[in-house]
Design an enzyme around this catalytic site. Structure first.
Site, PDB file in Angstrom:
ATOM      1  N   TYR A   1      -1.693  -2.069  10.500  1.00 43.77           N
ATOM      2  CA  TYR A   1      -1.706  -2.054   9.029  1.00 43.77           C
ATOM      3  C   TYR A   1      -0.385  -1.491   8.504  1.00 43.77           C
ATOM      4  O   TYR A   1       0.260  -2.082   7.634  1.00 43.77           O
ATOM      5  CB  TYR A   1      -2.893  -1.214   8.555  1.00 43.77           C
ATOM      6  CG  TYR A   1      -3.154  -1.265   7.066  1.00 43.77           C
ATOM      7  CD1 TYR A   1      -3.859  -2.323   6.497  1.00 43.77           C
ATOM      8  CD2 TYR A   1      -2.707  -0.245   6.226  1.00 43.77           C
ATOM      9  CE1 TYR A   1      -4.115  -2.364   5.144  1.00 43.77           C
ATOM     10  CE2 TYR A   1      -2.955  -0.282   4.864  1.00 43.77           C
ATOM     11  CZ  TYR A   1      -3.663  -1.336   4.323  1.00 43.77           C
ATOM     12  OH  TYR A   1      -3.901  -1.374   2.969  1.00 43.77           O
TER      13      TYR A   1
ATOM     14  N   SER B   1       0.882  -1.173   0.000  1.00 48.88           N
ATOM     15  CA  SER B   1       0.000   0.000   0.000  1.00 48.88           C
ATOM     16  C   SER B   1       0.916   1.219   0.000  1.00 48.88           C
ATOM     17  O   SER B   1       2.101   1.109   0.354  1.00 48.88           O
ATOM     18  CB  SER B   1      -0.827  -0.017   1.291  1.00 48.88           C
ATOM     19  OG  SER B   1      -1.447   1.231   1.516  1.00 48.88           O
TER      20      SER B   1
HETATM   21  N1  LIG Z   1      -8.718  -0.222  -0.849  1.00 44.72           N
HETATM   22  C1  LIG Z   1      -7.648   0.528  -0.694  1.00 44.72           C
HETATM   23  O1  LIG Z   1      -7.737   1.756  -0.663  1.00 44.72           O
HETATM   24  C2  LIG Z   1      -6.287  -0.118  -0.579  1.00 44.72           C
HETATM   25  C3  LIG Z   1      -5.164   0.723  -0.636  1.00 44.72           C
HETATM   26  C4  LIG Z   1      -3.900   0.142  -0.546  1.00 44.72           C
HETATM   27  C5  LIG Z   1      -3.764  -1.223  -0.406  1.00 44.72           C
HETATM   28  N2  LIG Z   1      -4.885  -2.016  -0.362  1.00 44.72           N
HETATM   29  C6  LIG Z   1      -4.669  -3.459  -0.206  1.00 44.72           C
HETATM   30  O2  LIG Z   1      -5.321  -4.155  -1.229  1.00 44.72           O
HETATM   31  C7  LIG Z   1      -5.607  -5.491  -0.798  1.00 44.72           C
HETATM   32  C8  LIG Z   1      -7.048  -5.824  -1.110  1.00 44.72           C
HETATM   33  O3  LIG Z   1      -7.876  -5.003  -0.277  1.00 44.72           O
HETATM   34  P1  LIG Z   1      -9.253  -4.378  -0.781  1.00 44.72           P
HETATM   35  O4  LIG Z   1      -9.158  -2.914  -0.617  1.00 44.72           O
HETATM   36  O5  LIG Z   1      -9.647  -4.947  -2.079  1.00 44.72           O
HETATM   37  O6  LIG Z   1     -10.220  -4.875   0.409  1.00 44.72           O
HETATM   38  P2  LIG Z   1     -11.506  -5.822   0.393  1.00 44.72           P
HETATM   39  O7  LIG Z   1     -11.922  -5.921   1.825  1.00 44.72           O
HETATM   40  O8  LIG Z   1     -12.494  -5.339  -0.599  1.00 44.72           O
HETATM   41  O9  LIG Z   1     -10.917  -7.213  -0.120  1.00 44.72           O
HETATM   42  C9  LIG Z   1     -10.078  -8.009   0.674  1.00 44.72           C
HETATM   43  C10 LIG Z   1     -10.437  -9.468   0.423  1.00 44.72           C
HETATM   44  O10 LIG Z   1      -9.541 -10.269   1.218  1.00 44.72           O
HETATM   45  C11 LIG Z   1     -10.320 -11.323   1.782  1.00 44.72           C
HETATM   46  N3  LIG Z   1      -9.674 -11.827   2.998  1.00 44.72           N
HETATM   47  C12 LIG Z   1      -9.658 -11.288   4.240  1.00 44.72           C
HETATM   48  N4  LIG Z   1      -9.016 -12.101   5.076  1.00 44.72           N
HETATM   49  C13 LIG Z   1      -8.595 -13.168   4.370  1.00 44.72           C
HETATM   50  C14 LIG Z   1      -7.876 -14.349   4.679  1.00 44.72           C
HETATM   51  N5  LIG Z   1      -7.474 -14.594   5.952  1.00 44.72           N
HETATM   52  N6  LIG Z   1      -7.613 -15.239   3.691  1.00 44.72           N
HETATM   53  C15 LIG Z   1      -8.054 -15.018   2.426  1.00 44.72           C
HETATM   54  N7  LIG Z   1      -8.752 -13.924   2.069  1.00 44.72           N
HETATM   55  C16 LIG Z   1      -9.009 -13.007   3.036  1.00 44.72           C
HETATM   56  C17 LIG Z   1     -11.684 -10.699   2.076  1.00 44.72           C
HETATM   57  O11 LIG Z   1     -12.695 -11.681   2.237  1.00 44.72           O
HETATM   58  C18 LIG Z   1     -11.870  -9.825   0.852  1.00 44.72           C
HETATM   59  O12 LIG Z   1     -12.526 -10.522  -0.189  1.00 44.72           O
HETATM   60  C19 LIG Z   1      -5.271  -5.528   0.696  1.00 44.72           C
HETATM   61  O13 LIG Z   1      -3.998  -6.126   0.874  1.00 44.72           O
HETATM   62  C20 LIG Z   1      -5.239  -4.061   1.065  1.00 44.72           C
HETATM   63  O14 LIG Z   1      -4.431  -3.827   2.177  1.00 44.72           O
HETATM   64  C21 LIG Z   1      -6.132  -1.492  -0.443  1.00 44.72           C
END
Ligand SMILES: NC(=O)c1ccc[n+]([C@@H]2O[C@H](COP(=O)([O-])OP(=O)(O)OC[C@H]3O[C@@H](n4cnc5c(N)ncnc54)[C@H](O)[C@@H]3O)[C@@H](O)[C@H]2O)c1
Length: 272
Positions: A154, A141
């Site tokens: 985080y 991130s």
């Molecule tokens: N959304 C943002 O703004 C953002 C920014 C930077 C980084 N990220 C990163 O992107 C990645 C995806 O996040 P997102 O924003 O799509 O969130 P999201 O909550 O929409 O998706 C995350 C997914 O991970 C799954 N998950 C959670 N725990 C799990 C586990 N133990 N095993 C397998 N799957 C699991 C959830 O069920 C969900 O489907 C993450 O690593 C997050 O930190 C997101």
């Protein structure tokens, strides 16, 4: 190395695929003609997406090494090869570092950091044994470069993913392996990650902070589809650093780096 022109027919494993960025990556990979193995803890939405993109769905808890090992076994049994691994699953926890319960701290580290490590441990040996080009893409991130108050678990996990991913890339170079490594560092993306980040101890300041983050993401965030578009463009360029929203990182990272070099006390991220 896998390039844009030969994504077609390649096999990709994506964790955290059932929603948000993972589902965006899955849809883009499907549109490129890739064969997919989708992994998530959320069985129902995983199944629905797998049907949509004609993928193998494997319910997986990335915080559990054995569960990720089973994912690798299923992926290789189905396709006989894995060309791309997206270690994408991640969760958020909000609150003061001293107030978040150690169990919630551990959950974030177990999923966001050990989830990536378990993916590496189960897939890299198989990729090395195959002896063919492959790529690991680890999701950190912009928060993996810029520490934030009220989300220390985080920040700590995402900084660690940056370090782990740089180490892995160097190790692949050391041993002359044909495995490429990329670090994906999104800025705000409109997903469900802030769905439930507060524990029972969270006070008004934490809840207000989360509300601001959600509003900021709604205002400045991009869609998971756009994120995936930019991530795959970076992969096609064979990039290590996949920074799809430089406007969310570059100025702040420069100020942070200059601050460290001049021994200044860090500024709050939004003061930069
Ligand atoms: N959304 C943002 O703004 C953002 C920014 C930077 C980084 N990220 C990163 O992107 C990645 C995806 O996040 P997102 O924003 O799509 O969130 P999201 O909550 O929409 O998706 C995350 C997914 O991970 C799954 N998950 C959670 N725990 C799990 C586990 N133990 N095993 C397998 N799957 C699991 C959830 O069920 C969900 O489907 C993450 O690593 C997050 O930190 C997101």
């Amino acid at each position: 190395m896998p390039t844009h022109s030969n994504f077609h027919g390649q096999v990709a494993v994506i964790t955290g695929a059932a929603s948000g960025i993972g589902s965006g990556l899955a849809r883009k990979a499907h549109a490129l003609g890739m064969r997919l193995v989708l992994a998530d803890v959320s069985a129902e939405s995983l199944q629905a997406l797998a049907q949509e993109v004609n993928a193998l769905a494997v319910v997986t808890d990335v915080s559990n090494a054995e569960s990720v090992e089973q994912l690798a076994i299923r992926a290789y049994a189905e396709y006989g090869q894995v060309d791309f691994l997206f270690n994408n699953a991640g969760v958020m926890a909000a609150g003061n570092s001293w107030e978040i319960d150690p169990q919630r701290w551990r959950r974030v580290i177990d999923i966001n950091l050990f989830g990536v490590l378990h993916g590496i441990r189960s897939f890299v040996p198989r990729m090395l044994a195959a002896g063919k080009p492959a790529r690991i893409v680890n999701t950190s991130s912009v928060g993996g470069f810029l520490a934030s108050p009220l989300m220390a678990p985080y920040s700590a996990a995402k900084f660690a993913v940056v370090a782990l991913t740089e180490s892995l890339r160097a190790e692949m170079e050391f041993i002359g392996a044909p495995i490429s490594v990329s670090l994906l560092a999104p800025g705000p993306v409109k997903t469900g990650i802030f769905r439930d980040p507060c524990g029972p101890e969270a006070g008004d300041a934490t809840r207000g902070f989360v509300t601001q983050l959600v509003q900021m993401t709604e205002q400045y965030g991009i869609s998971p589809e756009e994120l995936a578009e930019r991530a795959f463009a970076g992969i096609a360029d064979n990039r290590f650093w996949l920074i799809p929203q430089p406007e969310a990182l570059d100025d702040a990272l420069r100020a942070r780096t200059e601050g460290i070099l001049s021994r200044s006390t860090p500024l709050l991220p939004w003061a930069i």
